[in-house]
Design a protein around this motif. Sequence first.
Motif, PDB file in Angstrom:
ATOM      1  N   CYS A  33     -29.502   4.920  -3.826  1.00 52.55           N
ATOM      2  CA  CYS A  33     -28.692   4.585  -5.290  1.00 52.55           C
ATOM      3  C   CYS A  33     -28.036   3.330  -4.805  1.00 52.55           C
ATOM      4  CB  CYS A  33     -27.892   5.562  -5.404  1.00 52.55           C
ATOM      5  SG  CYS A  33     -26.820   5.380  -6.895  1.00 52.55           S
ATOM      6  N   LEU A  34     -28.366   2.127  -5.639  1.00 52.33           N
ATOM      7  CA  LEU A  34     -27.338   1.018  -5.573  1.00 52.33           C
ATOM      8  C   LEU A  34     -26.239   1.281  -6.564  1.00 52.33           C
ATOM      9  CD1 LEU A  34     -29.605  -2.101  -5.053  1.00 52.33           C
ATOM     10  CD2 LEU A  34     -27.850  -1.518  -3.703  1.00 52.33           C
ATOM     11  N   ASN A  35     -24.993   1.109  -6.187  1.00 55.86           N
ATOM     12  CA  ASN A  35     -23.950   1.231  -6.865  1.00 55.86           C
ATOM     13  C   ASN A  35     -23.576  -0.372  -7.423  1.00 55.86           C
ATOM     14  OD1 ASN A  35     -23.426   3.883  -6.665  1.00 55.86           O
ATOM     15  ND2 ASN A  35     -22.766   3.479  -4.588  1.00 55.86           N
ATOM     16  N   CYS A  61     -26.819   9.466  -8.959  1.00 52.61           N
ATOM     17  CA  CYS A  61     -26.606   7.981  -9.053  1.00 52.61           C
ATOM     18  C   CYS A  61     -26.211   7.493 -10.448  1.00 52.61           C
ATOM     19  CB  CYS A  61     -28.038   7.430  -8.852  1.00 52.61           C
ATOM     20  SG  CYS A  61     -27.781   5.667  -8.580  1.00 52.61           S
ATOM     21  N   PRO A  62     -24.972   7.832 -10.789  1.00 47.62           N
ATOM     22  CA  PRO A  62     -24.441   7.547 -12.156  1.00 47.62           C
ATOM     23  C   PRO A  62     -24.517   5.743 -12.497  1.00 47.62           C
ATOM     24  CG  PRO A  62     -22.573   8.463 -11.008  1.00 47.62           C
ATOM     25  CD  PRO A  62     -23.627   7.892  -9.766  1.00 47.62           C
ATOM     26  N   SER A  63     -24.826   4.904 -11.468  1.00 46.25           N
ATOM     27  CA  SER A  63     -25.117   3.487 -11.856  1.00 46.25           C
ATOM     28  C   SER A  63     -26.571   3.283 -12.581  1.00 46.25           C
ATOM     29  CB  SER A  63     -24.847   2.579 -10.676  1.00 46.25           C
ATOM     30  OG  SER A  63     -25.904   2.914  -9.802  1.00 46.25           O
ATOM     31  N   GLY A  64     -27.486   4.405 -12.124  1.00 42.33           N
ATOM     32  CA  GLY A  64     -28.491   4.311 -12.741  1.00 42.33           C
ATOM     33  C   GLY A  64     -29.709   3.447 -11.993  1.00 42.33           C
ATOM     34  N   HIS A  65     -29.422   2.741 -10.885  1.00 50.81           N
ATOM     35  CA  HIS A  65     -29.924   1.938 -10.133  1.00 50.81           C
ATOM     36  C   HIS A  65     -30.491   2.601  -8.814  1.00 50.81           C
ATOM     37  CE1 HIS A  65     -27.333  -1.613 -11.777  1.00 50.81           C
ATOM     38  NE2 HIS A  65     -28.613  -1.474 -12.455  1.00 50.81           N
ATOM     39  N   ILE A  66     -31.634   3.255  -9.226  1.00 47.61           N
ATOM     40  CA  ILE A  66     -32.368   4.065  -8.221  1.00 47.61           C
ATOM     41  C   ILE A  66     -33.712   3.353  -7.763  1.00 47.61           C
ATOM     42  CG2 ILE A  66     -33.492   6.262  -7.784  1.00 47.61           C
ATOM     43  CD1 ILE A  66     -31.795   7.501 -10.039  1.00 47.61           C
ATOM     44  N   SER A  67     -33.848   3.505  -6.535  1.00 51.35           N
ATOM     45  CA  SER A  67     -34.921   2.705  -6.045  1.00 51.35           C
ATOM     46  C   SER A  67     -35.635   3.709  -4.968  1.00 51.35           C
ATOM     47  CB  SER A  67     -34.852   1.482  -5.379  1.00 51.35           C
ATOM     48  OG  SER A  67     -35.866   1.008  -4.988  1.00 51.35           O
TER      49      SER A  67
END
Lengths: 128, 143
Positions: B141-143, B110-116
């Motif tokens: 992962c939210l892009n 998850c390159p964006s880092g928005h992990i939930s």
Amino acid sequence: MRVFITLFLSLLVFAGCTHLQSVSTTSIPAQRGRKVQASSDKIIFLGFNFNNDYVDAMVQDLARQCPNGKVEGLLTKQEDVDYFLYIVWKSQVTASGYCVSGTVASNAKGRNPGSDEAQDPQTPEAAQ
Amino acid sequence: MLSSRSLIIIFLSAMLLSGCSILHKTQLSEIDSKAVTHGQRFEILLSETGVNLKEAAQIAKAFTNSKETSSQIKEVEQFISYFQMGPRTGNMVFNDRYADAVPKILLTKCPSGHISSLMSIRETAKYPVVSGEIIKLIGYCLN
């Protein structure tokens, strides 16, 4: 007397003993109005269990109960319930938390609501 | 038709060669329902080979007829047990750093880092003598 002994032994044999395997929690939100809970379990016979995929559905279950919001203050509890001399037991995972809507109650900055620290650090008062 | 001996061999092979899965710990992070419905699901699996020396010693004892060898194996087994105490999950591994790569792999997934909604699972895939000491992470992962 014989009946009592039989009853006592039945109680011992058929009562499910529970064993707590693990407990974990995330930070508790300020807004705790709506509680959500999801549970997932699997009956295991003689230890034959080839995957633990039964726990995967819990996330979707919790998200379904809290649409357009976040589930915070999640307490995850994993336990084994032994039904009969460890021949048959149930492995159970329970997750309970609070549904908070959007960003209002998330208290993302990690401050105590109502305390002096609750001021925004961007404001001049807080910066002083 | 299969003979009863073949059936027993098949049954024992199925018992010995199939890996029983043991769940040790499950942990859930905060769940963002937006990430679950709109995000991309990912799964990370890290594993290290665990060894059950007690089982290995028992098998070695079963294959020897000599009482002396059997008692030597027992002594080695006892000696090893002195260094394995305290609470633990699964069998011992020879590399305890296999879990350190988790943050790096998470960022790769998850390159964006928005992990939930991250679910961390610690489990063992158990085979005779050896085991797979697994760390499984499932998240969105939210892009």
